[in-house]
Design a protein around this motif. Structure first.
Motif, PDB file in Angstrom:
ATOM      1  N   SER A  27      -3.734  -8.544  16.429  1.00  0.00           N
ATOM      2  CA  SER A  27      -4.250  -7.990  17.678  1.00  0.00           C
ATOM      3  C   SER A  27      -3.152  -7.317  18.501  1.00  0.00           C
ATOM      4  N   GLN A  28      -1.924  -7.889  18.481  1.00  0.00           N
ATOM      5  CA  GLN A  28      -0.817  -7.325  19.251  1.00  0.00           C
ATOM      6  C   GLN A  28       0.441  -7.087  18.429  1.00  0.00           C
ATOM      7  N   ILE A  29       0.494  -7.686  17.252  1.00  0.00           N
ATOM      8  CA  ILE A  29       1.658  -7.551  16.365  1.00  0.00           C
ATOM      9  C   ILE A  29       1.155  -7.221  14.969  1.00  0.00           C
ATOM     10  N   ASN A  30       1.753  -6.207  14.350  1.00  0.00           N
ATOM     11  CA  ASN A  30       1.435  -5.836  12.972  1.00  0.00           C
ATOM     12  C   ASN A  30       2.695  -5.811  12.126  1.00  0.00           C
ATOM     13  N   PHE A  31       2.525  -6.078  10.845  1.00  0.00           N
ATOM     14  CA  PHE A  31       3.608  -5.966   9.879  1.00  0.00           C
ATOM     15  C   PHE A  31       3.302  -4.775   8.969  1.00  0.00           C
ATOM     16  N   VAL A  32       4.355  -4.045   8.609  1.00  0.00           N
ATOM     17  CA  VAL A  32       4.262  -2.930   7.674  1.00  0.00           C
ATOM     18  C   VAL A  32       5.337  -3.143   6.612  1.00  0.00           C
ATOM     19  N   SER A  33       4.932  -3.216   5.355  1.00  0.00           N
ATOM     20  CA  SER A  33       5.885  -3.305   4.246  1.00  0.00           C
ATOM     21  C   SER A  33       5.775  -2.015   3.444  1.00  0.00           C
ATOM     22  N   ILE A  34       6.904  -1.338   3.284  1.00  0.00           N
ATOM     23  CA  ILE A  34       6.955  -0.055   2.580  1.00  0.00           C
ATOM     24  C   ILE A  34       7.720  -0.251   1.282  1.00  0.00           C
ATOM     25  N   THR A  35       7.153   0.207   0.190  1.00  0.00           N
ATOM     26  CA  THR A  35       7.827   0.074  -1.097  1.00  0.00           C
ATOM     27  C   THR A  35       9.023   1.022  -1.194  1.00  0.00           C
ATOM     28  N   VAL A  36      10.052   0.574  -1.895  1.00  0.00           N
ATOM     29  CA  VAL A  36      11.169   1.452  -2.253  1.00  0.00           C
ATOM     30  C   VAL A  36      11.046   1.887  -3.714  1.00  0.00           C
ATOM     31  N   ASP A  37       9.921   1.538  -4.330  1.00  0.00           N
ATOM     32  CA  ASP A  37       9.660   1.868  -5.733  1.00  0.00           C
ATOM     33  C   ASP A  37       8.263   2.485  -5.858  1.00  0.00           C
ATOM     34  N   PRO A  38       8.050   3.644  -5.209  1.00  0.00           N
ATOM     35  CA  PRO A  38       6.706   4.220  -5.201  1.00  0.00           C
ATOM     36  C   PRO A  38       6.219   4.689  -6.568  1.00  0.00           C
ATOM     37  N   GLU A  39       7.127   4.903  -7.519  1.00  0.00           N
ATOM     38  CA  GLU A  39       6.710   5.314  -8.858  1.00  0.00           C
ATOM     39  C   GLU A  39       5.891   4.210  -9.532  1.00  0.00           C
ATOM     40  N   ARG A  40       6.237   2.964  -9.282  1.00  0.00           N
ATOM     41  CA  ARG A  40       5.522   1.838  -9.897  1.00  0.00           C
ATOM     42  C   ARG A  40       4.548   1.165  -8.940  1.00  0.00           C
ATOM     43  N   ASP A  41       4.842   1.199  -7.649  1.00  0.00           N
ATOM     44  CA  ASP A  41       4.020   0.483  -6.670  1.00  0.00           C
ATOM     45  C   ASP A  41       2.875   1.349  -6.159  1.00  0.00           C
ATOM     46  N   THR A  42       1.824   1.375  -6.951  1.00  0.00           N
ATOM     47  CA  THR A  42       0.600   2.075  -6.580  1.00  0.00           C
ATOM     48  C   THR A  42      -0.141   1.235  -5.534  1.00  0.00           C
ATOM     49  N   PRO A  43      -1.167   1.789  -4.900  1.00  0.00           N
ATOM     50  CA  PRO A  43      -1.954   0.967  -3.982  1.00  0.00           C
ATOM     51  C   PRO A  43      -2.495  -0.305  -4.640  1.00  0.00           C
ATOM     52  N   GLU A  44      -2.911  -0.217  -5.877  1.00  0.00           N
ATOM     53  CA  GLU A  44      -3.448  -1.388  -6.578  1.00  0.00           C
ATOM     54  C   GLU A  44      -2.369  -2.463  -6.767  1.00  0.00           C
ATOM     55  N   VAL A  45      -1.168  -2.043  -7.133  1.00  0.00           N
ATOM     56  CA  VAL A  45      -0.062  -2.989  -7.310  1.00  0.00           C
ATOM     57  C   VAL A  45       0.269  -3.651  -5.974  1.00  0.00           C
ATOM     58  N   LEU A  46       0.315  -2.869  -4.906  1.00  0.00           N
ATOM     59  CA  LEU A  46       0.625  -3.426  -3.586  1.00  0.00           C
ATOM     60  C   LEU A  46      -0.492  -4.338  -3.086  1.00  0.00           C
ATOM     61  N   LYS A  47      -1.714  -4.037  -3.445  1.00  0.00           N
ATOM     62  CA  LYS A  47      -2.841  -4.902  -3.065  1.00  0.00           C
ATOM     63  C   LYS A  47      -2.676  -6.279  -3.698  1.00  0.00           C
ATOM     64  N   GLN A  48      -2.271  -6.309  -4.956  1.00  0.00           N
ATOM     65  CA  GLN A  48      -2.036  -7.592  -5.634  1.00  0.00           C
ATOM     66  C   GLN A  48      -0.826  -8.305  -5.029  1.00  0.00           C
ATOM     67  N   TYR A  49       0.228  -7.560  -4.735  1.00  0.00           N
ATOM     68  CA  TYR A  49       1.421  -8.145  -4.106  1.00  0.00           C
ATOM     69  C   TYR A  49       1.036  -8.798  -2.775  1.00  0.00           C
ATOM     70  N   ALA A  50       0.254  -8.107  -1.960  1.00  0.00           N
ATOM     71  CA  ALA A  50      -0.195  -8.663  -0.676  1.00  0.00           C
ATOM     72  C   ALA A  50      -0.996  -9.943  -0.899  1.00  0.00           C
ATOM     73  N   LYS A  51      -1.862  -9.924  -1.888  1.00  0.00           N
ATOM     74  CA  LYS A  51      -2.673 -11.100  -2.197  1.00  0.00           C
ATOM     75  C   LYS A  51      -1.797 -12.274  -2.629  1.00  0.00           C
ATOM     76  N   ASN A  52      -0.751 -11.991  -3.417  1.00  0.00           N
ATOM     77  CA  ASN A  52       0.156 -13.043  -3.882  1.00  0.00           C
ATOM     78  C   ASN A  52       0.833 -13.776  -2.735  1.00  0.00           C
ATOM     79  N   PHE A  53       1.018 -13.091  -1.605  1.00  0.00           N
ATOM     80  CA  PHE A  53       1.684 -13.697  -0.450  1.00  0.00           C
ATOM     81  C   PHE A  53       0.695 -14.055   0.658  1.00  0.00           C
ATOM     82  N   ASP A  54      -0.586 -14.029   0.337  1.00  0.00           N
ATOM     83  CA  ASP A  54      -1.623 -14.364   1.305  1.00  0.00           C
ATOM     84  C   ASP A  54      -1.453 -13.577   2.603  1.00  0.00           C
ATOM     85  N   ALA A  55      -1.134 -12.279   2.434  1.00  0.00           N
ATOM     86  CA  ALA A  55      -0.934 -11.410   3.597  1.00  0.00           C
ATOM     87  C   ALA A  55      -2.281 -11.149   4.268  1.00  0.00           C
TER      88      ALA A  55
END
Length: 185
Positions: A82-110
């Protein structure tokens, strides 16, 4: 070595009773989220934002950083999203597709109501990283060596502080986020 080359990065040195320093205007960007939609930093105006740079296949520092952020997210309670957001940006965009990042977020219960994971064109991602003091280089085995800075951006879009490494004090991080929320009251 990479941290010394980071350029605009500034470590957090304010004591708890001081106002956090203003480094300058945070560089705006538009990248693609783990849901496949464009996300811009300007969309978060009015909120405090923590920006970190990671990559999903990292086996050492990135998971530590993401885990620290997840624990801080839990400690923030209802202000997260509501007042604070987190943004994580990949430094490996060749491999980190939206689908890969979606799974990564899920792995950390983001909590995706307040935490977005971004990727994009490699040249664009590299330039955004550079503006935040990140230097990223592919290694021989395909991993990415990169500087590790987590940046706090206030409600007005000003870059206020950067933490070096993944082992910053989570309580200090939480406190600084809440102080930035309180500043505007």
């Amino acid at each position: 070595m990479l941290i010394l080359l980071a350029g605009p990065g500034q470590a957090h040195h304010a004591s708890h009773d001081q106002r956090l320093p203003t480094i300058g205007a945070a560089a705006d960007f538009t990248l693609t989220s783990q849901r496949g939609v464009p996300v811009s930093l300007r969309e978060f105006r009015g909120k405090v934002v923590a920006i970190a740079f990671i990559f999903a296949s990292c086996t050492d520092i990135c998971p530590m950083l993401t885990d620290n952020m997840a624990r801080v997210k839990d400690a923030l309670g209802p202000v997260f999203g509501s007042q604070i957001n987190f943004v994580s940006i990949t430094v490996d965009p060749e491999r980190d597709t939206p689908e890969v990042l979606k799974q990564y977020a899920k792995n950390f219960d983001a909590d995706v109501k307040g935490w977005v994971f971004l990727t994009g064109d490699p040249a664009t991602v590299h330039e955004i990283g550079r503006k935040y003091g990140i230097i990223a280089m592919k290694t021989a085995n395909g991993d990415v060596d990169h500087t590790l800075l987590t940046s706090l951006v206030d409600r007005n879009g000003s870059l206020r502080v950067q933490y070096m490494g993944a082992s910053f004090d989570p309580e200090e991080f939480r406190s600084d986020l809440l102080n930035l929320v309180d500043e505007s009251r």
